[in-house]
Write an enzyme that holds these catalytic residues in place. Sequence first.
Site, PDB file in Angstrom:
ATOM      1  N   LYS A  88       3.274  29.001  44.547  1.00  0.00           N
ATOM      2  CA  LYS A  88       2.668  30.084  43.741  1.00  0.00           C
ATOM      3  C   LYS A  88       3.592  31.304  43.699  1.00  0.00           C
ATOM      4  O   LYS A  88       3.747  31.944  42.666  1.00  0.00           O
ATOM      5  CB  LYS A  88       1.295  30.464  44.312  1.00  0.00           C
ATOM      6  N   LYS A 113       2.858  16.007  38.606  1.00  0.00           N
ATOM      7  CA  LYS A 113       1.416  16.250  38.774  1.00  0.00           C
ATOM      8  C   LYS A 113       0.784  16.782  37.492  1.00  0.00           C
ATOM      9  O   LYS A 113       1.239  17.789  36.947  1.00  0.00           O
ATOM     10  CB  LYS A 113       1.213  17.266  39.905  1.00  0.00           C
ATOM     11  N   LYS A 147      -3.083  21.933  34.657  1.00  0.00           N
ATOM     12  CA  LYS A 147      -3.159  22.707  33.415  1.00  0.00           C
ATOM     13  C   LYS A 147      -2.547  24.086  33.559  1.00  0.00           C
ATOM     14  O   LYS A 147      -2.250  24.721  32.569  1.00  0.00           O
ATOM     15  CB  LYS A 147      -4.586  22.805  32.954  1.00  0.00           C
TER      16      LYS A 147
HETATM   17  P1  TYM Z   1      -8.291  21.983  42.014  1.00  0.00           P
HETATM   18  O1  TYM Z   1      -9.314  22.690  41.230  1.00  0.00           O
HETATM   19  O2  TYM Z   1      -6.855  22.335  41.826  1.00  0.00           O
HETATM   20  O3  TYM Z   1      -8.403  20.452  41.794  1.00  0.00           O
HETATM   21  C1  TYM Z   1      -9.634  19.789  41.967  1.00  0.00           C
HETATM   22  C2  TYM Z   1      -9.409  18.397  42.503  1.00  0.00           C
HETATM   23  O4  TYM Z   1      -8.608  17.642  41.600  1.00  0.00           O
HETATM   24  C3  TYM Z   1      -7.500  17.112  42.296  1.00  0.00           C
HETATM   25  N1  TYM Z   1      -6.343  17.063  41.390  1.00  0.00           N
HETATM   26  C4  TYM Z   1      -5.575  15.983  41.252  1.00  0.00           C
HETATM   27  N2  TYM Z   1      -5.632  14.764  41.826  1.00  0.00           N
HETATM   28  C5  TYM Z   1      -4.712  13.857  41.453  1.00  0.00           C
HETATM   29  N3  TYM Z   1      -3.741  14.116  40.531  1.00  0.00           N
HETATM   30  C6  TYM Z   1      -3.650  15.324  39.935  1.00  0.00           C
HETATM   31  N4  TYM Z   1      -2.701  15.549  39.032  1.00  0.00           N
HETATM   32  C7  TYM Z   1      -4.584  16.330  40.295  1.00  0.00           C
HETATM   33  N5  TYM Z   1      -4.787  17.607  39.900  1.00  0.00           N
HETATM   34  C8  TYM Z   1      -5.872  18.038  40.597  1.00  0.00           C
HETATM   35  C9  TYM Z   1      -7.251  18.053  43.456  1.00  0.00           C
HETATM   36  O5  TYM Z   1      -6.545  17.408  44.486  1.00  0.00           O
HETATM   37  C10 TYM Z   1      -8.662  18.411  43.846  1.00  0.00           C
HETATM   38  O6  TYM Z   1      -9.219  17.423  44.667  1.00  0.00           O
HETATM   39  N6  TYM Z   1      -8.470  23.928  46.509  1.00  0.00           N
HETATM   40  C11 TYM Z   1      -9.125  22.935  45.703  1.00  0.00           C
HETATM   41  C12 TYM Z   1     -10.576  23.263  45.440  1.00  0.00           C
HETATM   42  C13 TYM Z   1     -11.351  23.489  46.681  1.00  0.00           C
HETATM   43  C14 TYM Z   1     -11.719  22.501  47.655  1.00  0.00           C
HETATM   44  C15 TYM Z   1     -12.432  23.198  48.661  1.00  0.00           C
HETATM   45  C16 TYM Z   1     -11.523  21.136  47.731  1.00  0.00           C
HETATM   46  C17 TYM Z   1     -11.820  24.685  47.140  1.00  0.00           C
HETATM   47  N7  TYM Z   1     -12.462  24.514  48.315  1.00  0.00           N
HETATM   48  C18 TYM Z   1     -12.947  22.533  49.773  1.00  0.00           C
HETATM   49  C19 TYM Z   1     -12.055  20.466  48.844  1.00  0.00           C
HETATM   50  C20 TYM Z   1     -12.747  21.164  49.845  1.00  0.00           C
HETATM   51  C21 TYM Z   1      -8.358  22.880  44.394  1.00  0.00           C
HETATM   52  O7  TYM Z   1      -7.524  23.679  44.122  1.00  0.00           O
HETATM   53  O8  TYM Z   1      -8.711  21.994  43.549  1.00  0.00           O
END
Ligand code: TYM
Length: 331
Positions: free
Chosen positions: A111, A194, A197
């Site tokens: 980031k 990956k 968006k």
């Molecule tokens: P976020 O919103 O970036 O993504 C949500 C979920 O989607 C998965 N993901 C992917 N998996 C495979 N390939 C990809 N290209 C891909 N892009 C996104 C992410 O691994 C995630 O599982 N920090 C987390 C949200 C969160 C969370 C939590 C998750 C907040 N608190 C507590 C688990 C437990 C996040 O940024 O997800």
Amino acid sequence: METVVSGIRSTGNLHLGNYFGAIKNFLKMQHEHRCFFFIADYHSLTTHPTPKDLHNNVKQVLVEYLACGIDPEAVTMYIQSDIPETTELYLMLNMNAYVGELERCTSFKEKIRKHPENINAGLLTYPVLMAADVLLHKGTKVPVGKDQEQHLEMTRTFANRFNRMYKKEYFPEPYAFNFGEELIKIPGLDGSTKMSKSDNENSAIFLADEPEVIRKKVMRAVTDAGPTKPNQEKPQAVENLFNLMLALSSKETYEHFNELYNTCQVRYGDMKKQLAEDAIIFTNPLREKIKELLSNDEYLRKVLKTGTEKARESASKTIREVREIMGFKSF
Ligand code: TYM
């Protein structure tokens, strides 16, 4: 029975990476375990703080969870910011998270590199808020994509440190989880490893994309001039297309194009057409449901009311116990 906790940030529409990395596993777990699935709107503030978008982004994720088949009767579904206990536990865990370890976190370093103009403290303590989300319900399994693995490792560190510091085996160790055993990473259409968006909207296929949009995005996906030697190693962008095909198409389709690649006969145009059609077939039923649910505020309100109540019950129990362990007492 395990306690399963996971969330998705409310930064807009969900894409296929979110589906295959997270939601697909939620669906498999929702009737077997005690599940908490939430919308991480506080986390979205680290990068998406625009007030006029906040509510609609939360609504979009809620609707897309439901459209994918998350059963609100079986799981506890809620919005992170509706559970004030989350912020209390976040504050407490911050007291035993070290700045050095947070600065070393890969997602934080990334980031900083991409957005040097906005290195806020929320980004630094992002893994602590995530740990609070999970530990608040004493979660043990956390279905997420590969990119979240390190955050779960940090959650275990914070949980164990808390237990050691207060000499009580209170928090269990939560693990990142995928049904297919290995955590997965769905690639982007722009050659990146990956699908995401935040960096490039054209790299992602959204669950709500119209068929024409999907066709356009897939047809524009990055490839190369084609293989010149049999069984040649695939460059990243081409490997990405094959991996997308593995997730979306039938095994036969994948093997058919793989064989054409290995014999230098592949035509990327044909392969992309097939991939686009398979993505459309996959998203068709979701798109209709998303539209339907977006106009059903009353149902959404009902779902959240029940979910919030259940989540707060679990959260307030944990906070009560944590306060006691830490030595807080009322006069
Ligand atoms: P976020 O919103 O970036 O993504 C949500 C979920 O989607 C998965 N993901 C992917 N998996 C495979 N390939 C990809 N290209 C891909 N892009 C996104 C992410 O691994 C995630 O599982 N920090 C987390 C949200 C969160 C969370 C939590 C998750 C907040 N608190 C507590 C688990 C437990 C996040 O940024 O997800």
